[in-house]
Design a protein around this motif. Structure first.
Motif, PDB file in Angstrom:
ATOM      1  N   ARG A  90       0.828  -1.208   0.000  1.00  0.00           N
ATOM      2  CA  ARG A  90       0.000   0.000   0.000  1.00  0.00           C
ATOM      3  C   ARG A  90       0.864   1.260   0.000  1.00  0.00           C
ATOM      4  NH1 ARG A  90      -4.740   2.035  -1.718  1.00  0.00           N
ATOM      5  NH2 ARG A  90      -4.973   4.081  -0.785  1.00  0.00           N
ATOM      6  N   PHE A  91       1.895   1.282   0.846  1.00  0.00           N
ATOM      7  CA  PHE A  91       2.772   2.452   0.916  1.00  0.00           C
ATOM      8  C   PHE A  91       3.428   2.710  -0.442  1.00  0.00           C
ATOM      9  CE2 PHE A  91       3.592   1.402   5.654  1.00  0.00           C
ATOM     10  CZ  PHE A  91       2.410   2.034   6.017  1.00  0.00           C
ATOM     11  N   ALA A  92       3.881   1.650  -1.094  1.00  0.00           N
ATOM     12  CA  ALA A  92       4.523   1.800  -2.399  1.00  0.00           C
ATOM     13  C   ALA A  92       3.556   2.388  -3.413  1.00  0.00           C
ATOM     14  CB  ALA A  92       5.047   0.448  -2.877  1.00  0.00           C
ATOM     15  N   ARG A  93       2.333   1.897  -3.413  1.00  0.00           N
ATOM     16  CA  ARG A  93       1.321   2.411  -4.338  1.00  0.00           C
ATOM     17  C   ARG A  93       1.048   3.899  -4.095  1.00  0.00           C
ATOM     18  NH1 ARG A  93      -1.555  -1.428  -7.109  1.00  0.00           N
ATOM     19  NH2 ARG A  93      -1.335  -3.608  -6.419  1.00  0.00           N
ATOM     20  N   VAL A  94       0.928   4.269  -2.839  1.00  0.00           N
ATOM     21  CA  VAL A  94       0.607   5.658  -2.491  1.00  0.00           C
ATOM     22  C   VAL A  94       1.745   6.591  -2.888  1.00  0.00           C
ATOM     23  CG1 VAL A  94       0.227   7.227  -0.545  1.00  0.00           C
ATOM     24  CG2 VAL A  94      -0.996   5.064  -0.653  1.00  0.00           C
ATOM     25  N   LEU A  95       2.969   6.221  -2.581  1.00  0.00           N
ATOM     26  CA  LEU A  95       4.110   7.062  -2.927  1.00  0.00           C
ATOM     27  C   LEU A  95       4.250   7.211  -4.436  1.00  0.00           C
ATOM     28  CD1 LEU A  95       6.632   5.681  -0.290  1.00  0.00           C
ATOM     29  CD2 LEU A  95       5.518   7.922  -0.247  1.00  0.00           C
ATOM     30  N   ALA A  96       4.073   6.115  -5.160  1.00  0.00           N
ATOM     31  CA  ALA A  96       4.156   6.169  -6.624  1.00  0.00           C
ATOM     32  C   ALA A  96       3.033   7.021  -7.211  1.00  0.00           C
ATOM     33  CB  ALA A  96       4.107   4.758  -7.208  1.00  0.00           C
ATOM     34  N   ALA A  97       1.839   6.912  -6.632  1.00  0.00           N
ATOM     35  CA  ALA A  97       0.695   7.684  -7.120  1.00  0.00           C
ATOM     36  C   ALA A  97       0.915   9.183  -6.968  1.00  0.00           C
ATOM     37  CB  ALA A  97      -0.578   7.263  -6.389  1.00  0.00           C
ATOM     38  N   PRO A 111      -5.583  -0.997   5.170  1.00  0.00           N
ATOM     39  CA  PRO A 111      -4.316  -0.259   5.142  1.00  0.00           C
ATOM     40  C   PRO A 111      -4.426   1.173   4.622  1.00  0.00           C
ATOM     41  CG  PRO A 111      -3.953  -2.497   4.407  1.00  0.00           C
ATOM     42  CD  PRO A 111      -5.450  -2.333   4.557  1.00  0.00           C
ATOM     43  N   GLU A 112      -5.452   1.459   3.815  1.00  0.00           N
ATOM     44  CA  GLU A 112      -5.629   2.825   3.311  1.00  0.00           C
ATOM     45  C   GLU A 112      -5.743   3.847   4.442  1.00  0.00           C
ATOM     46  OE1 GLU A 112      -8.351   0.363   0.617  1.00  0.00           O
ATOM     47  OE2 GLU A 112      -6.839  -0.054   2.153  1.00  0.00           O
ATOM     48  N   GLY A 113      -6.093   3.382   5.628  1.00  0.00           N
ATOM     49  CA  GLY A 113      -6.223   4.288   6.762  1.00  0.00           C
ATOM     50  C   GLY A 113      -4.917   4.922   7.203  1.00  0.00           C
ATOM     51  N   LEU A 114      -3.805   4.431   6.681  1.00  0.00           N
ATOM     52  CA  LEU A 114      -2.499   4.995   7.031  1.00  0.00           C
ATOM     53  C   LEU A 114      -1.960   5.950   5.976  1.00  0.00           C
ATOM     54  CD1 LEU A 114      -0.743   1.769   8.378  1.00  0.00           C
ATOM     55  CD2 LEU A 114      -1.816   3.572   9.715  1.00  0.00           C
ATOM     56  N   ASP A 115      -2.682   6.099   4.869  1.00  0.00           N
ATOM     57  CA  ASP A 115      -2.181   6.911   3.750  1.00  0.00           C
ATOM     58  C   ASP A 115      -1.808   8.329   4.168  1.00  0.00           C
ATOM     59  OD1 ASP A 115      -2.802   4.684   2.255  1.00  0.00           O
ATOM     60  OD2 ASP A 115      -4.296   5.683   0.976  1.00  0.00           O
ATOM     61  N   THR A 116      -2.718   8.991   4.853  1.00  0.00           N
ATOM     62  CA  THR A 116      -2.484  10.411   5.152  1.00  0.00           C
ATOM     63  C   THR A 116      -1.333  10.592   6.145  1.00  0.00           C
ATOM     64  OG1 THR A 116      -4.246  10.331   6.817  1.00  0.00           O
ATOM     65  CG2 THR A 116      -4.829  11.161   4.635  1.00  0.00           C
ATOM     66  N   SER A 117      -1.178   9.654   7.068  1.00  0.00           N
ATOM     67  CA  SER A 117      -0.069   9.752   8.028  1.00  0.00           C
ATOM     68  C   SER A 117       1.263   9.623   7.301  1.00  0.00           C
ATOM     69  CB  SER A 117      -0.191   8.665   9.103  1.00  0.00           C
ATOM     70  OG  SER A 117      -1.364   8.844   9.857  1.00  0.00           O
ATOM     71  N   LEU A 118       1.360   8.649   6.404  1.00  0.00           N
ATOM     72  CA  LEU A 118       2.587   8.472   5.643  1.00  0.00           C
ATOM     73  C   LEU A 118       2.888   9.698   4.794  1.00  0.00           C
ATOM     74  CD1 LEU A 118       4.902   6.665   4.537  1.00  0.00           C
ATOM     75  CD2 LEU A 118       3.293   5.951   2.749  1.00  0.00           C
ATOM     76  N   LEU A 119       1.895  10.176   4.053  1.00  0.00           N
ATOM     77  CA  LEU A 119       2.124  11.309   3.163  1.00  0.00           C
ATOM     78  C   LEU A 119       2.511  12.570   3.942  1.00  0.00           C
ATOM     79  CD1 LEU A 119      -0.773  10.729   0.622  1.00  0.00           C
ATOM     80  CD2 LEU A 119       1.682  10.576   0.151  1.00  0.00           C
ATOM     81  N   TYR A 120       1.903  12.770   5.083  1.00  0.00           N
ATOM     82  CA  TYR A 120       2.263  13.930   5.907  1.00  0.00           C
ATOM     83  C   TYR A 120       3.730  13.874   6.316  1.00  0.00           C
ATOM     84  CZ  TYR A 120       2.584  16.995   9.983  1.00  0.00           C
ATOM     85  OH  TYR A 120       2.976  17.940  10.884  1.00  0.00           O
ATOM     86  N   LEU A 121       4.194  12.698   6.715  1.00  0.00           N
ATOM     87  CA  LEU A 121       5.554  12.585   7.232  1.00  0.00           C
ATOM     88  C   LEU A 121       6.624  12.685   6.150  1.00  0.00           C
ATOM     89  CD1 LEU A 121       5.068   9.813   9.931  1.00  0.00           C
ATOM     90  CD2 LEU A 121       5.348  12.275  10.287  1.00  0.00           C
ATOM     91  N   VAL A 122       6.261  12.473   4.884  1.00  0.00           N
ATOM     92  CA  VAL A 122       7.260  12.620   3.810  1.00  0.00           C
ATOM     93  C   VAL A 122       7.113  13.933   3.061  1.00  0.00           C
ATOM     94  CG1 VAL A 122       7.441  10.118   3.542  1.00  0.00           C
ATOM     95  CG2 VAL A 122       5.886  11.391   2.057  1.00  0.00           C
ATOM     96  N   ASP A 123       6.077  14.693   3.366  1.00  0.00           N
ATOM     97  CA  ASP A 123       5.806  15.964   2.684  1.00  0.00           C
ATOM     98  C   ASP A 123       6.556  17.112   3.364  1.00  0.00           C
ATOM     99  OD1 ASP A 123       4.069  17.440   0.678  1.00  0.00           O
ATOM    100  OD2 ASP A 123       3.494  18.476   2.518  1.00  0.00           O
ATOM    101  N   PRO A 124       6.945  18.155   2.613  1.00  0.00           N
ATOM    102  CA  PRO A 124       7.597  19.317   3.223  1.00  0.00           C
ATOM    103  C   PRO A 124       6.783  19.967   4.337  1.00  0.00           C
ATOM    104  CG  PRO A 124       7.890  19.378   0.852  1.00  0.00           C
ATOM    105  CD  PRO A 124       6.938  18.248   1.139  1.00  0.00           C
TER     106      PRO A 124
END
Length: 253
Positions: A23-30, A217-230
């Motif tokens: 899931r994380f890989a898909r989200v980052l690639a997207a 697992p989609e419930g973790l998308d926003t947490s992951l994206l926040y932590l890698v975003d500026p």
């Protein structure tokens, strides 16, 4: 978080063949990142890379207990896409046994996959970022087992996830000067390949959960994206619990 643009970023995701890692890989690639897909099951990684596009996804066979394989995965990703500036230490295994019944072989494997591998990868990625004078983001996957263990088995798993949380805090201080942010997500019970077997053993867990559901697992998308975003530039050393209220319900019992 549809506005996040990770174009020009290179991510390495461990345990990318299933569950959270996939899931994380898909989200980052997207969101525009090039992604190095690392896990033991190369056939699954190949299929995922074909789906995401070979121009943005590189499958790399990696045994998390093999330190040389860990370094080789980082090197392969750098050769293909450039310096890795996002590392998601997701690979992990449960022990599901009483501590005194665990074999030394299983003990070493749980420690190797859950703790030694994230340490080795974090240091390897940080070393290259510092040499390149580039900022970076490391996201470790801990667990709510870090906060609470009910004594039903998997004590060593809980210990390793607590260690991951402390590693996150310590390395965030170590590399703050280099603008390498190190954070962690501590998920509760989610639907993954790891929990499938657990549900078979214990039955349907939903009635005992605060919202009577097991999140996807989609419930973790926003947490992951926040932590890698500026946008999270000033957030480092944090352990973010994402458990759908499960721990609060358990604490009331």
């Amino acid at each position: 978080m549809s506005g996040i643009d990770l174009s020009g970023r290179v991510a390495l995701v461990t345990g990318a063949s299933s569950g959270f890692g996939e899931r994380f890989a898909r989200v980052l690639a997207a969101h525009g990142a090039k992604v190095v897909l690392a896990a033991r099951r190369l056939d699954r990684l190949e299929a995922l890379a074909d789906e995401l596009g070979r121009d943005k996804a590189l499958p790399v066979a990696m045994d998390a207990t093999d330190a040389e394989a860990l370094v080789a995965a980082v090197e392969a990703g750098e050769q293909a896409f450039g310096t890795i500036d996002i590392l998601v230490n997701n690979a992990g295994i449960p022990d599901a046994q009483r501590a005194h019944k665990m074999s030394l072989e299983l003990t070493d494997r749980v420690l190797g996959v859950n703790l030694r591998a994230p340490w080795v990868l974090s240091c390897e990625v940080a070393r290259r970022l510092i040499a390149a004078k580039k900022p970076g983001r490391i996201v470790n996957i801990s667990s709510t087992a870090h906060y609470r263990y009910d004594g039903g088995g998997a004590a060593l798993y809980a210990v390793t996830k607590t260690a991951i949380a402390r590693m996150t805090e310590a390395l965030s201080v170590e590399w703050a000067y280099a603008n390498i942010n190190v954070n962690a997500i501590a998920p509760g019970m989610f639907v993954t390949e790891m929990t499938d077997g657990m549900f078979e053993r214990i039955g349907d867990p939903r009635p005992g959960l605060a919202r009577q559901r097991v999140p996807e697992p989609e419930g973790l998308d926003t947490s992951l994206l926040y932590l890698v975003d500026p946008a999270s530039e000033c957030v480092t050393g944090a352990v973010i619990k994402v458990d759908d209220g499960q721990s609060a319900r358990m604490a009331l019992k």
